[in-house]
Design a protein around this motif. Structure first.
Motif, PDB file in Angstrom:
ATOM      1  N   ASP A  57       0.845  -1.193   0.000  1.00  0.00           N
ATOM      2  CA  ASP A  57       0.000   0.000   0.000  1.00  0.00           C
ATOM      3  C   ASP A  57       0.884   1.247   0.000  1.00  0.00           C
ATOM      4  OD1 ASP A  57       0.692   0.818   2.657  1.00  0.00           O
ATOM      5  OD2 ASP A  57      -0.876  -0.442   3.502  1.00  0.00           O
ATOM      6  N   GLY A  58       0.249   2.374  -0.229  1.00  0.00           N
ATOM      7  CA  GLY A  58       0.993   3.623  -0.349  1.00  0.00           C
ATOM      8  C   GLY A  58       1.765   4.002   0.902  1.00  0.00           C
ATOM      9  N   TYR A  59       1.214   3.671   2.074  1.00  0.00           N
ATOM     10  CA  TYR A  59       1.914   3.990   3.316  1.00  0.00           C
ATOM     11  C   TYR A  59       3.234   3.225   3.425  1.00  0.00           C
ATOM     12  CZ  TYR A  59      -2.655   5.881   4.690  1.00  0.00           C
ATOM     13  OH  TYR A  59      -3.827   6.581   4.741  1.00  0.00           O
ATOM     14  N   GLN A  60       3.233   1.963   3.017  1.00  0.00           N
ATOM     15  CA  GLN A  60       4.459   1.162   3.041  1.00  0.00           C
ATOM     16  C   GLN A  60       5.509   1.730   2.086  1.00  0.00           C
ATOM     17  OE1 GLN A  60       2.264  -2.556   2.163  1.00  0.00           O
ATOM     18  NE2 GLN A  60       3.299  -3.451   3.937  1.00  0.00           N
ATOM     19  N   ILE A  61       5.049   2.118   0.893  1.00  0.00           N
ATOM     20  CA  ILE A  61       5.966   2.707  -0.076  1.00  0.00           C
ATOM     21  C   ILE A  61       6.550   4.000   0.476  1.00  0.00           C
ATOM     22  CG2 ILE A  61       6.110   3.808  -2.352  1.00  0.00           C
ATOM     23  CD1 ILE A  61       4.002   1.810  -3.328  1.00  0.00           C
ATOM     24  N   LEU A  62       5.692   4.838   1.049  1.00  0.00           N
ATOM     25  CA  LEU A  62       6.146   6.114   1.580  1.00  0.00           C
ATOM     26  C   LEU A  62       7.155   5.922   2.709  1.00  0.00           C
ATOM     27  CD1 LEU A  62       5.977   9.173   1.544  1.00  0.00           C
ATOM     28  CD2 LEU A  62       3.961   9.022   3.028  1.00  0.00           C
ATOM     29  N   VAL A  76       6.190  13.832  -2.178  1.00  0.00           N
ATOM     30  CA  VAL A  76       5.157  12.812  -2.389  1.00  0.00           C
ATOM     31  C   VAL A  76       3.789  13.409  -2.065  1.00  0.00           C
ATOM     32  CG1 VAL A  76       4.247  10.571  -1.665  1.00  0.00           C
ATOM     33  CG2 VAL A  76       6.736  10.920  -1.820  1.00  0.00           C
ATOM     34  N   ILE A  77       2.850  13.245  -2.998  1.00  0.00           N
ATOM     35  CA  ILE A  77       1.451  13.600  -2.764  1.00  0.00           C
ATOM     36  C   ILE A  77       0.657  12.307  -2.679  1.00  0.00           C
ATOM     37  CG2 ILE A  77      -0.605  14.764  -3.675  1.00  0.00           C
ATOM     38  CD1 ILE A  77       1.212  16.697  -5.149  1.00  0.00           C
ATOM     39  N   MET A  78       0.003  12.076  -1.542  1.00  0.00           N
ATOM     40  CA  MET A  78      -0.839  10.894  -1.379  1.00  0.00           C
ATOM     41  C   MET A  78      -2.211  11.166  -1.996  1.00  0.00           C
ATOM     42  SD  MET A  78       1.079   8.730   0.338  1.00  0.00           S
ATOM     43  CE  MET A  78      -0.017   7.514   1.062  1.00  0.00           C
ATOM     44  N   VAL A  79      -2.726  10.164  -2.690  1.00  0.00           N
ATOM     45  CA  VAL A  79      -4.047  10.259  -3.308  1.00  0.00           C
ATOM     46  C   VAL A  79      -4.844   9.033  -2.903  1.00  0.00           C
ATOM     47  CG1 VAL A  79      -5.358  10.419  -5.457  1.00  0.00           C
ATOM     48  CG2 VAL A  79      -3.115  11.531  -5.279  1.00  0.00           C
ATOM     49  N   THR A  80      -6.040   9.242  -2.364  1.00  0.00           N
ATOM     50  CA  THR A  80      -6.834   8.097  -1.908  1.00  0.00           C
ATOM     51  C   THR A  80      -8.308   8.427  -1.848  1.00  0.00           C
ATOM     52  OG1 THR A  80      -7.107   6.498  -0.113  1.00  0.00           O
ATOM     53  CG2 THR A  80      -6.546   8.734   0.518  1.00  0.00           C
ATOM     54  N   VAL A  88      -5.984  11.092   6.578  1.00  0.00           N
ATOM     55  CA  VAL A  88      -5.160  12.215   6.141  1.00  0.00           C
ATOM     56  C   VAL A  88      -3.978  12.392   7.083  1.00  0.00           C
ATOM     57  CG1 VAL A  88      -5.092  14.703   5.745  1.00  0.00           C
ATOM     58  CG2 VAL A  88      -7.107  13.384   5.042  1.00  0.00           C
ATOM     59  N   VAL A  89      -4.246  12.355   8.384  1.00  0.00           N
ATOM     60  CA  VAL A  89      -3.189  12.509   9.379  1.00  0.00           C
ATOM     61  C   VAL A  89      -2.163  11.388   9.250  1.00  0.00           C
ATOM     62  CG1 VAL A  89      -2.676  12.460  11.848  1.00  0.00           C
ATOM     63  CG2 VAL A  89      -4.598  13.799  11.002  1.00  0.00           C
ATOM     64  N   LYS A  90      -2.625  10.172   8.998  1.00  0.00           N
ATOM     65  CA  LYS A  90      -1.723   9.046   8.857  1.00  0.00           C
ATOM     66  C   LYS A  90      -0.762   9.258   7.687  1.00  0.00           C
ATOM     67  CE  LYS A  90      -1.678   3.992   8.337  1.00  0.00           C
ATOM     68  NZ  LYS A  90      -2.507   2.779   8.168  1.00  0.00           N
ATOM     69  N   GLY A  91      -1.306   9.732   6.580  1.00  0.00           N
ATOM     70  CA  GLY A  91      -0.471   9.978   5.413  1.00  0.00           C
ATOM     71  C   GLY A  91       0.567  11.063   5.684  1.00  0.00           C
ATOM     72  N   LEU A  92       0.152  12.148   6.327  1.00  0.00           N
ATOM     73  CA  LEU A  92       1.078  13.227   6.630  1.00  0.00           C
ATOM     74  C   LEU A  92       2.113  12.797   7.656  1.00  0.00           C
ATOM     75  CD1 LEU A  92      -1.462  16.202   6.735  1.00  0.00           C
ATOM     76  CD2 LEU A  92       0.091  15.588   4.880  1.00  0.00           C
ATOM     77  N   ASP A  93       1.689  11.981   8.620  1.00  0.00           N
ATOM     78  CA  ASP A  93       2.623  11.489   9.630  1.00  0.00           C
ATOM     79  C   ASP A  93       3.675  10.564   9.028  1.00  0.00           C
ATOM     80  OD1 ASP A  93       1.477  12.920  11.648  1.00  0.00           O
ATOM     81  OD2 ASP A  93       0.363  11.248  12.526  1.00  0.00           O
ATOM     82  N   HIS A  94       3.313   9.881   7.964  1.00  0.00           N
ATOM     83  CA  HIS A  94       4.276   9.009   7.286  1.00  0.00           C
ATOM     84  C   HIS A  94       5.276   9.811   6.445  1.00  0.00           C
ATOM     85  CE1 HIS A  94       1.913   5.521   8.482  1.00  0.00           C
ATOM     86  NE2 HIS A  94       2.824   4.737   7.927  1.00  0.00           N
TER      87      HIS A  94
END
Length: 230
Positions: A57-62, A76-80, A88-94
């Motif tokens: 998943d994107g979080y693992q890649i990030l 990196v811009i996350m798109v979901t 959203v917070v999870k993506g930014l925290d990663h």
């Protein structure tokens, strides 16, 4: 180059088309495997990364990108499709630089890409000036200037390249074959007398500082503050 990591072909193609029509070079990856393969070929300026992918998943890649010193600062811009605040917070925290929730407008998409690229460019450290020095001779590779005892010296392209080679190897005797290859891109030693001519011209232009350039062997040159011409 911008990479789009998105398993939905229609969304991936739409994002790629939007980027290309706005002047960006973009390539699409349908899963993590194809993304890592692309990363081995060339590093992009920015990654547009979907969260839900068929393998990683994107979080693992990030997380992997941020753990690698070579890609720690890669934008990196996350798109979901996940729209909850915790996602959203999870993506930014990663370590994501921005977060887009599906569905989104193309104008917003391009605006976010431009904003992240601007921030990345502003945060990038300025290249350190590269200088070479020997005695009173100083070469500034950024400005492509030469000074001898503080006085600017005008050199031709080949004179500059020859002096640069000498200053890169101040303690080495440089064989004529090597000089001809690196400065004139030829192995033809029949033309090697041109080295002598350029060295004489360098000495004249560099003045007293140019006396640091001395012939120490008939087969080569080096920089030296001792000895006399042979």
């Amino acid at each position: 180059m911008l990479y789009i990591v998105e398993d939905d072909a229609s969304i991936r193609e739409l994002e790629q088309y939007a980027l290309q029509t706005n002047g960006y070079e973009a390539a699409g990856c349908e899963d993590a495997a194809s993304f890592w393969a692309a990363m081995h070929q060339a590093r992009p300026e920015l990654v547009i990364l979907d969260v839900m992918l068929p393998d990683e998943d994107g979080y693992q890649i990030l997380s992997k990108l941020r753990d690698d010193p070579a890609t720690q600062t890669l934008p990196v811009i996350m798109v979901t499709a996940k729209t909850s605040e915790i996602d959203v917070v999870k993506g930014l925290d990663h370590g994501a630089d921005d977060y887009l929730c599906k569905p989104f407008g193309i104008m917003e998409f391009i605006s976010r890409v431009k904003a992240v690229l601007r921030r990345a460019a502003a945060a990038a450290p300025a290249p350190a000036p590269k200088t070479l020095q020997f005695g009173g001779i100083v070469i500034d590779d950024v400005a492509r200037t030469v000074k001898a005892d503080g006085v600017p010296v005008e050199l031709t392209f080949k004179e500059y390249a020859l002096l640069h080679l000498f200053l890169e190897h101040p303690d080495q005797v440089l064989a004529r074959e090597r000089i001809m290859k690196e400065v004139w891109d030829t192995d033809d030693l029949l033309e090697s007398r041109t080295i002598d001519m350029h060295v004489r011209t360098l000495r004249q232009k560099l003045g007293a500082a140019g006396e640091a350039i001395r012939t120490v062997r008939k087969v080569g040159y080096k920089l030296s503050t001792e000895g006399t011409d042979e």
